[in-house]
Scaffold this motif. Structure first.
Motif, PDB file in Angstrom:
ATOM      1  N   ARG A 297       0.837  -1.200   0.000  1.00 56.99           N
ATOM      2  CA  ARG A 297       0.000   0.000   0.000  1.00 56.99           C
ATOM      3  C   ARG A 297       0.880   1.261   0.000  1.00 56.99           C
ATOM      4  NH1 ARG A 297      -5.496   2.189  -0.043  1.00 56.99           N
ATOM      5  NH2 ARG A 297      -5.550   3.834   1.505  1.00 56.99           N
ATOM      6  N   LEU A 298       1.934   1.247   0.815  1.00 49.63           N
ATOM      7  CA  LEU A 298       2.837   2.403   0.838  1.00 49.63           C
ATOM      8  C   LEU A 298       3.544   2.537  -0.520  1.00 49.63           C
ATOM      9  CD1 LEU A 298       3.940   4.720   2.569  1.00 49.63           C
ATOM     10  CD2 LEU A 298       5.751   3.191   3.368  1.00 49.63           C
ATOM     11  N   LYS A 299       3.849   1.412  -1.120  1.00 50.61           N
ATOM     12  CA  LYS A 299       4.451   1.431  -2.458  1.00 50.61           C
ATOM     13  C   LYS A 299       3.493   2.062  -3.467  1.00 50.61           C
ATOM     14  CE  LYS A 299       7.646  -1.748  -4.248  1.00 50.61           C
ATOM     15  NZ  LYS A 299       8.166  -3.096  -4.548  1.00 50.61           N
ATOM     16  N   GLN A 300       2.227   1.675  -3.384  1.00 52.51           N
ATOM     17  CA  GLN A 300       1.220   2.273  -4.276  1.00 52.51           C
ATOM     18  C   GLN A 300       1.201   3.783  -4.095  1.00 52.51           C
ATOM     19  OE1 GLN A 300      -2.637   0.495  -3.333  1.00 52.51           O
ATOM     20  NE2 GLN A 300      -2.364  -1.077  -4.910  1.00 52.51           N
ATOM     21  N   GLN A 301       1.204   4.203  -2.839  1.00 52.79           N
ATOM     22  CA  GLN A 301       1.096   5.642  -2.562  1.00 52.79           C
ATOM     23  C   GLN A 301       2.278   6.395  -3.151  1.00 52.79           C
ATOM     24  OE1 GLN A 301       0.453   6.163   1.670  1.00 52.79           O
ATOM     25  NE2 GLN A 301      -1.651   5.419   1.543  1.00 52.79           N
ATOM     26  N   TYR A 302       3.490   5.878  -2.940  1.00 54.27           N
ATOM     27  CA  TYR A 302       4.640   6.615  -3.448  1.00 54.27           C
ATOM     28  C   TYR A 302       4.685   6.591  -4.977  1.00 54.27           C
ATOM     29  CZ  TYR A 302       9.122   8.474  -4.515  1.00 54.27           C
ATOM     30  OH  TYR A 302      10.111   9.254  -5.058  1.00 54.27           O
ATOM     31  N   PHE A 303       4.396   5.448  -5.525  1.00 46.20           N
ATOM     32  CA  PHE A 303       4.403   5.283  -6.986  1.00 46.20           C
ATOM     33  C   PHE A 303       3.503   6.326  -7.654  1.00 46.20           C
ATOM     34  CE2 PHE A 303       2.153   3.360 -10.606  1.00 46.20           C
ATOM     35  CZ  PHE A 303       3.204   3.077 -11.451  1.00 46.20           C
ATOM     36  N   TRP A 304       2.284   6.420  -7.142  1.00 45.32           N
ATOM     37  CA  TRP A 304       1.281   7.322  -7.713  1.00 45.32           C
ATOM     38  C   TRP A 304       1.625   8.789  -7.495  1.00 45.32           C
ATOM     39  CZ3 TRP A 304      -2.213   8.565  -3.309  1.00 45.32           C
ATOM     40  CH2 TRP A 304      -3.180   9.532  -3.609  1.00 45.32           C
ATOM     41  N   VAL A 305       2.071   9.086  -6.266  1.00 47.98           N
ATOM     42  CA  VAL A 305       2.386  10.463  -5.911  1.00 47.98           C
ATOM     43  C   VAL A 305       3.616  10.950  -6.690  1.00 47.98           C
ATOM     44  CG1 VAL A 305       3.639  11.488  -3.979  1.00 47.98           C
ATOM     45  CG2 VAL A 305       1.294  10.659  -3.645  1.00 47.98           C
ATOM     46  N   ALA A 306       4.622  10.104  -6.798  1.00 44.46           N
ATOM     47  CA  ALA A 306       5.860  10.509  -7.467  1.00 44.46           C
ATOM     48  C   ALA A 306       5.603  10.720  -8.963  1.00 44.46           C
ATOM     49  CB  ALA A 306       6.945   9.453  -7.252  1.00 44.46           C
ATOM     50  N   ALA A 307       4.823   9.819  -9.569  1.00 44.28           N
ATOM     51  CA  ALA A 307       4.519   9.966 -10.995  1.00 44.28           C
ATOM     52  C   ALA A 307       3.717  11.252 -11.223  1.00 44.28           C
ATOM     53  CB  ALA A 307       3.742   8.744 -11.493  1.00 44.28           C
ATOM     54  N   SER A 308       2.739  11.498 -10.372  1.00 42.95           N
ATOM     55  CA  SER A 308       1.881  12.677 -10.542  1.00 42.95           C
ATOM     56  C   SER A 308       2.692  13.959 -10.381  1.00 42.95           C
ATOM     57  CB  SER A 308       0.732  12.654  -9.523  1.00 42.95           C
ATOM     58  OG  SER A 308       0.034  11.428  -9.596  1.00 42.95           O
TER      59      SER A 308
END
Ligand code: C3B
Length: 833
Positions: A297-308
């Motif tokens: 879940r934390l991976k999802q959050q960083y992945f999405w936030v960093a890409a955005s």
């Protein structure tokens, strides 16, 4: 890379510019073209699925021409944009909404009829886009509709989950989860294989000094996963503005695909790496109001936030402005704490990559972000262990420590020697396992923090965040009461009611300014209007009754009072209180003589909602509801007097059918637990009354519609804590009606009593945290009042009409305008067509 066409060749482009269909003929032509070429089918093998696909593609083409123009216009205007970051977008179906927003539904209806199809059947072919759990995700979807309808330059950013919220099946009364693979055919997205961002995880941080002796951090090693953009056009209502929802999908980075392994013949493990990368965006976490601290879940959050953020920064840098202008060009709203890492990531980009000084960067960061809190439930407040952070995002942890250090220093300066305060507000919780408190980080890194209804915003300022009000001052905290889009939740879900309203208000302007609904109040006493109103309600109930018959094989009488509670199953939302009340009603009916029984008001109790797969108690509640239904619905003594229905797999498209059929809906959370609620607004807007507690937006609904038009009961939020305390320190007594309900369950009337032992104990023996016993009596009394008042149909309908007339405040348009003015400081980009 410059990819634009040189001046001399542009004439050819302009000449062939796609215009998009505007009439029935044009629409039909597009449908036939898509059937024959895109789908490679013909009139000899075009089923409803193919017809849907072709119609959807025709509308997609139509949307994308508007989308292109909108994006060009926004780029050209170069004004401030809003970015709404949400891990959940519960969009539901897109085609009906696209047709209505473009004003082309009648065109499509007639066109499909010419081609041999009924538009309802075609609409029914579409799979819901269910990238969310409940209220928070649906709010994000309503906000996108309002942002586009009001012509705000705005983008949504989310994750493109391969599996949305699971599909719920009920087997032997139990919830069973089935994966929701929804991407087989999804015409509403555009893959942008050229828009990718490489995202780093793990690794370590090396520090060096630059030529000026300044310390520089280098995040090195670890693994890289690539984010690929998928764009979903978001049409505004009655405007050409079409905004963008960008969803990120994960794949192995091409640099990462291990050719070494591959060439060494280790084909399997190189494919395994690829699958591991794809796992990041594979599945939506199915918890509502609950955080479980899983690494993925934390991976999802960083992945999405960093890409955005990479995307947002890339767009800003094209304008060649100075960094200090960033907050004048960009507003980022954090939908709950899920995207809080964006604060840290922007600070990292500015300091590590763009070489800004810490303070200058931090000023930019805090001016850019706003944070919306959606819950006070402690189990929903995100905390991540420091160890996990250190492992996954080592540089971000350092930045968090620095943010915390500077923050605590400033607090200490202002409140010297209050060490208790320092440990209370520290981003790092110094517990056995050290934790990062994401809500605190979100508050410290934002310029505004808002709750989602008045009571909720008051509560966060006086309870969980009160120290931060002391530190930052009250101005940083504000309220924006939630709203809903009247396009989907009135016009689309209840076309006949929308039409009736339009006939009295001089057209459909109320869909753009919902306060115009107040014009129908004058018809509350009008016999003819009431009759039409009642007919529409009845027709909506017939539609639901047919659905119940076809799915559950239970016959319900559309003349009975339809009492609906559909929402995620949660102890705080108290579906157990509702079903205990239903059991009480059943026992009371059984105790009556047949003559007396006949005199009672017939009622259909309708439930629906998903339980998180790991939430055992919520699943037991579903089980009890189904068992009660099985007994009551087959009891010949009861007949039409009471039916208990559990609708399987509640989702957005089902809500559109269920909500218009309500006479009364239940919003009965323990006071102080439901931040706002938004379905309460949808139910009233569709001509039903509420039975509810003084919680969330129920309070403001009462203020708007008048207390004579709502059935309120139960403990007030200011009394909740005392009662809980009393439960724990003295013997708390159980109302005799509730005891009888418990006895009936324990007698085995509704199946194996052991299955429900824990549910009863929670109330009777374990402190009754949700105050079911305290509120039971007033709940029953209030339900009795509902029965009495429903018998006077003229007055009941008049109340419904007055309520609808007064619901203008709850449009998400109002809400978005409040965010735009009070938090984002952005202006609409008005289109002259
Ligand atoms: C919900 C809250 O539970 C609702 O009261 C509220 O109306 C909506 O958000 C929208 O603001 N919520 C949710 O669905 N999921 C969470 N994790 C937290 C709150």
């Amino acid at each position: 890379v410059e990819a634009s066409i040189p001046e001399p060749q542009r004439e050819a482009w302009t000449k062939h510019q796609v215009q998009g269909f505007t009439d029935k003929d044009g629409f039909e032509k597009e449908v036939v073209r898509h059937v024959e070429t895109t789908l490679a089918r013909s009139l000899y093998n075009c089923d409803e699925g193919a017809a849907y696909s072709a119609a959807a593609l025709a509308f997609r083409d139509r949307l994308i021409t508007n989308w292109n123009k909108t994006q060009q216009r926004q780029t050209f205007a170069d004004s401030k944009r809003v970015y709404y970051l949400s891990l959940e977008f519960l969009m539901g179906r897109a085609m009906d909404n696209a047709m209505l927003n473009l004003g082309l539904k009648n065109v499509a209806k007639d066109g499909m009829q010419d081609l041999g199809f009924r538009i309802e059947d075609i609409i029914g072919q579409e799979h819901d886009a269910a990238l969310g759990n409940g209220g928070l995700g649906r709010l994000a979807a309503c906000f996108l509709d309002s942002l586009a309808s009001l012509d705000y330059p705005a983008w949504g950013y989310g994750l493109r989950y391969r599996y949305g919220i699971f599909k719920q099946e009920i087997i032997n009364g139990y919830q069973v989860e089935v994966p929701d693979y929804w991407l087989d055919f999804n015409p509403w997205e555009f893959p942008r294989h050229d828009v990718t961002v490489d995202i780093q995880f793990y690794g370590n941080v090396r520090k060096s000094q630059d030529e000026n002796g300044k310390s520089v951090a280098h995040w090195e090693g670890g693994e890289i996963v690539t984010a690929v953009a998928y764009d979903v056009p978001i049409p505004g209502y009655a405007t050409p503005s079409t905004n963008n929802l960008r969803l990120w999908s994960s794949k192995a980075s091409s640099g990462e695909f291990d050719f070494q392994k591959f060439n060494n013949g280790d084909y399997e493990s190189s494919v395994a790496d690829q699958q591991r990368a794809e796992t990041i965006s594979a599945v939506l976490y199915p918890n509502d109001n609950l955080e479980r601290g899983k690494e993925l879940r934390l991976k999802q959050q960083y992945f999405w936030v960093a890409a955005s953020l990479h995307d947002i920064v890339r767009r800003f840098k094209k304008s060649k402005r100075a960094w200090k202008e960033f907050p004048d060009q960009v507003a980022i709203q954090l939908n709950d704490t899920h995207p809080t890492l964006a604060i840290v990531e922007l600070q990292r980009i500015l300091v590590d990559k763009e070489n800004l000084e810490w303070d200058e960067a931090w000023e930019i960061v805090t001016s850019t972000f706003g944070y919306t809190n959606h819950t006070v439930l402690p189990e929903a407040l995100e905390k991540w262990s420091v160890g996990l952070f250190q492992h996954l995002l080592p540089r971000h942890l350092q930045i968090i420590y620095d943010i915390n250090l500077f923050f605590l220093q400033s607090v200490e300066k202002k409140f010297p020697k209050d060490h208790d305060l320092l440990s209370r507000v520290s981003i790092i919780e110094e517990s056995q396992v050290k934790m990062v408190r994401m809500a605190y980080l979100a508050i410290i890194g934002s310029h505004k923090v808002n709750g989602v209804a008045e009571l909720h915003s008051d509560l966060i300022q006086t309870t969980i965040f009160r120290d931060f009000v002391t530190i930052f001052g009250a101005d940083k905290f504000t309220n924006v009461t939630n709203g809903i889009t009247p396009r989907r939740w009135l016009h689309q879900a209840n076309p006949r009611l929308s039409e009736l309203i339009a006939s009295k208000t001089g057209g459909y302007d109320f869909l753009k300014d919902l306060t115009l609904l107040n014009q129908i109040e004058q018809y509350a006493g009008d016999k003819e209007f009431r009759k039409e109103w009642a007919e529409i309600k009845y027709a909506n109930k017939v539609r639901l009754a047919k659905y119940i018959k076809s799915t559950l094989d239970v016959t319900v009488n559309p003349a009975a009072l339809f009492d609906v509670q559909v929402k995620r199953i949660h102890e705080y939302k108290r579906q157990q209180l509702n079903i205990f009340g239903v059991i009480h009603r059943y026992l009371a009916l059984k105790a009556m003589s047949p003559e007396e029984r006949k005199k009672q008001l017939p009622r259909v109790s309708i439930f629906g909602g998903k339980a998180a797969p790991g939430y055992w108690m919520a699943k037991q509640i579903i089980h009890l509801i189904n068992n009660v239904g099985a007994v009551v619905n087959n009891d010949p003594d009861i007949g039409d007097q009471l039916k208990v229905i559990f609708l399987e797999d509640y989702n957005v498209s089902k809500a559109e059918m269920i909500i218009p059929a309500n006479d009364i809906s239940e919003h009965i959370s323990t006071a102080g637990t439901e931040a706002s609620g938004t379905s309460n607004m949808k139910f009233v807007l569709n001509g039903g009354l509420i039975i509810g507690t003084c919680d969330g937006a129920n309070i403001e609904i009462t203020r708007e519609v008048g207390q004579e038009n709502i059935f309120l009961f139960g403990t007030l939020s200011e009394d909740v804590e005392d009662l809980r305390h009393q439960h724990n320190y003295s013997n708390h007594s159980i109302d005799s009606n509730l005891s009888k309900v418990f006895e009936a369950i324990q007698s085995g009337k509704f199946g194996e009593p052991n299955d429900f032992g824990a549910m009863i104990s929670a109330v009777r023996d374990h402190g009754d945290y949700y105050l079911v016993s305290d509120d039971f009596e007033s709940y029953l009394d209030t339900q009795k009042m509902v029965d009495t008042e429903y018998r006077n149909q003229d007055e009941w309908i008049a109340k419904c009409i007055r309520s609808v007339a007064r619901m203008g405040f709850f449009s998400s348009d109002r809400c978005i305008n409040e965010y735009a003015e009070g938090i984002w400081n952005v202006e609409p980009l008005v289109v002259k067509n």
